[in-house]
Enzyme design. Sequence first.
Site, PDB file in Angstrom:
ATOM      1  N   SER A 149       2.853   1.535  -1.900  1.00  0.00           N
ATOM      2  CA  SER A 149       3.318   0.814  -0.721  1.00  0.00           C
ATOM      3  C   SER A 149       4.127   1.777   0.130  1.00  0.00           C
ATOM      4  CB  SER A 149       4.178  -0.380  -1.169  1.00  0.00           C
ATOM      5  OG  SER A 149       4.764  -1.004  -0.057  1.00  0.00           O
ATOM      6  N   LYS A 175      -1.161   0.700   0.631  1.00  0.00           N
ATOM      7  CA  LYS A 175      -0.636  -0.379   1.480  1.00  0.00           C
ATOM      8  C   LYS A 175       0.323   0.249   2.471  1.00  0.00           C
ATOM      9  CE  LYS A 175       2.922  -3.735   0.195  1.00  0.00           C
ATOM     10  NZ  LYS A 175       3.250  -4.777  -0.808  1.00  0.00           N
ATOM     11  N   LYS A 177       3.204  -0.696   5.492  1.00  0.00           N
ATOM     12  CA  LYS A 177       4.006  -1.768   6.076  1.00  0.00           C
ATOM     13  C   LYS A 177       3.736  -1.789   7.573  1.00  0.00           C
ATOM     14  CE  LYS A 177       6.493  -3.134   2.462  1.00  0.00           C
ATOM     15  NZ  LYS A 177       6.492  -4.522   1.969  1.00  0.00           N
ATOM     16  N   ASP A 202       1.103  -4.836   5.023  1.00  0.00           N
ATOM     17  CA  ASP A 202       2.078  -5.868   4.626  1.00  0.00           C
ATOM     18  C   ASP A 202       3.090  -6.049   5.759  1.00  0.00           C
ATOM     19  OD1 ASP A 202       3.849  -7.578   3.375  1.00  0.00           O
ATOM     20  OD2 ASP A 202       4.350  -6.232   1.718  1.00  0.00           O
ATOM     21  N   GLU A 227      -1.000  -8.773   3.984  1.00  0.00           N
ATOM     22  CA  GLU A 227      -0.031  -9.470   3.139  1.00  0.00           C
ATOM     23  C   GLU A 227       1.055 -10.133   3.982  1.00  0.00           C
ATOM     24  OE1 GLU A 227       1.407  -6.822   0.110  1.00  0.00           O
ATOM     25  OE2 GLU A 227       3.042  -8.140  -0.485  1.00  0.00           O
ATOM     26  N   ASP A 252       2.754 -13.353  -0.489  1.00  0.00           N
ATOM     27  CA  ASP A 252       3.767 -12.715  -1.346  1.00  0.00           C
ATOM     28  C   ASP A 252       4.998 -13.636  -1.338  1.00  0.00           C
ATOM     29  OD1 ASP A 252       5.904 -11.190  -2.357  1.00  0.00           O
ATOM     30  OD2 ASP A 252       5.614  -9.471  -1.061  1.00  0.00           O
ATOM     31  N   LYS A 276       4.561 -11.246  -8.113  1.00  0.00           N
ATOM     32  CA  LYS A 276       5.707 -10.467  -8.609  1.00  0.00           C
ATOM     33  C   LYS A 276       6.335 -11.335  -9.676  1.00  0.00           C
ATOM     34  CE  LYS A 276       6.586  -8.130  -4.236  1.00  0.00           C
ATOM     35  NZ  LYS A 276       7.359  -8.129  -2.988  1.00  0.00           N
ATOM     36  N   GLY A 304       5.564  -5.188  -6.458  1.00  0.00           N
ATOM     37  CA  GLY A 304       6.735  -4.497  -6.995  1.00  0.00           C
ATOM     38  C   GLY A 304       7.909  -4.760  -6.091  1.00  0.00           C
TER      39      GLY A 304
HETATM   40  O1  OSB Z   1       6.905  -6.914   0.324  1.00  0.00           O
HETATM   41  O2  OSB Z   1       5.932  -6.131  -1.367  1.00  0.00           O
HETATM   42  C1  OSB Z   1       6.926  -6.176  -0.638  1.00  0.00           C
HETATM   43  C2  OSB Z   1       9.510  -3.622  -1.855  1.00  0.00           C
HETATM   44  C3  OSB Z   1      10.678  -4.344  -1.708  1.00  0.00           C
HETATM   45  C4  OSB Z   1      10.619  -5.611  -1.180  1.00  0.00           C
HETATM   46  C5  OSB Z   1       9.382  -6.162  -0.810  1.00  0.00           C
HETATM   47  C6  OSB Z   1       8.205  -5.447  -0.972  1.00  0.00           C
HETATM   48  C7  OSB Z   1       8.284  -4.136  -1.470  1.00  0.00           C
HETATM   49  C8  OSB Z   1       7.130  -3.260  -1.568  1.00  0.00           C
HETATM   50  C9  OSB Z   1       7.241  -2.055  -2.497  1.00  0.00           C
HETATM   51  O3  OSB Z   1       6.142  -3.365  -0.888  1.00  0.00           O
HETATM   52  C10 OSB Z   1       6.637  -2.288  -3.835  1.00  0.00           C
HETATM   53  C11 OSB Z   1       6.983  -1.198  -4.824  1.00  0.00           C
HETATM   54  O4  OSB Z   1       6.619  -0.040  -4.588  1.00  0.00           O
HETATM   55  O5  OSB Z   1       7.625  -1.510  -5.836  1.00  0.00           O
HETATM   56 MG    MG Z   2       5.002  -7.892   0.278  1.00  0.00          MG
END
Ligand code: OSB
Ligand code: MG
Length: 382
Positions: A149, A175, A177, A202, A227, A252, A276, A304
Amino acid sequence: MVKNTSLPDWLEMEPLGVIEKIELLTVRLPFVAPFGTSVAVWSCKEALLVRLEDDGIVAWGECVADPDPYYASETTVSARFIIKNFLLPELKPGLSLAGILGSWSRVRGNEMAKAALENALLDLLAKRRGLPLHALLGFPSKRIMSGISIGIQESIEKLLEKVTEAVASGYHRVKMKIQHGKDVEWVGAVRRRFPELALMADANGDYALADTGHLARLDEFELTMIEQPLSYHDIYQHSLLQARLKTPLCLDESIHSVDDAAAAIALKSGRVINIKQGRVGGILEAVKMARLCAASGIPVWSGGMDETGIGRALNIQLQTAPGFTLPGDTSETSRYFHEDIVEPGVVLAKDGFIEIPPGPGSGVEVIPERLERYLLDREEIV
Ligand code: OSB
Ligand code: MG
């Protein structure tokens, strides 16, 4: 009778017994690089940890809440309050794990607090038997697919650099953001550079239904999914958006329980769910959710929360459960921290897979000197 948990029957019946020592700890680990999303930029991982000690066995759980309420409403402090005052008092030695989880059902919400303590109890039960957690749950070991991510970057060039690195490392999907102003053009740039890459975006809830036309411009980039484009607590409006987009949506933030997942499936709010375990109340709820999704033709993956090695190890164990057919957000340790508090760290094999560590419980061990280095506070409850 419908079973209350996804535990094997024998484990569901067995009393937990006395736990000699229970502690709550807070750690803060600096990130290698700040992690930016549409809702916040985090430069370190601050996490509440649960440590259980019994008969020479030490077991750990990690709460995925942040110190702030920007991703979810729970925080490290709210979770500590709930664990201390409402969850720990229910740990009666005569109760089985299923009995304890049943007694917690009276506590509304607070899934992250529940998951942290459930994690530690499962780790303890597995270690008492010398079994890896996946074996305790009845799932054979397997190699785990990996995904990465990538946070919001300053420029498209910087983003392309990050994606290039991820592809070279062998991740099975990337992924990125997105947020208002850093979306269509940015996704398009990545897609042009990597035409074959399994790519997803995402938004962490940055858009509204009025943005449907704008989001539909992402359709041409053949993303594997988008996402949580809409609000963190919406399920219904996602169904209206999904009906207008070719790209699959993935929920999510707005999925907290098996019932939420059932609602999303019935409404056709998306075609994928990010599970999660920390957000849905623990590993057992996550396993049940994955099972329901599989029965409904909805693939799932493990998200995560930039966890320390404790939480990441638990997420890895979870991904042996049936239904986790897509790469999760489980990346290499070195991408998050210069130094983590556990060994072994997560390293990708050449083909991008993660091996499950063979040790009992979560499979990782907390290194005391490192824990000490990143410790903010430590409270002995029992
Ligand atoms: O939206 O999935 C999310 C991290 C912190 C809060 C929200 C998210 C995330 C990630 C990172 O996308 C996931 C990871 O690398 O652990
Ligand atoms: Mg997310």
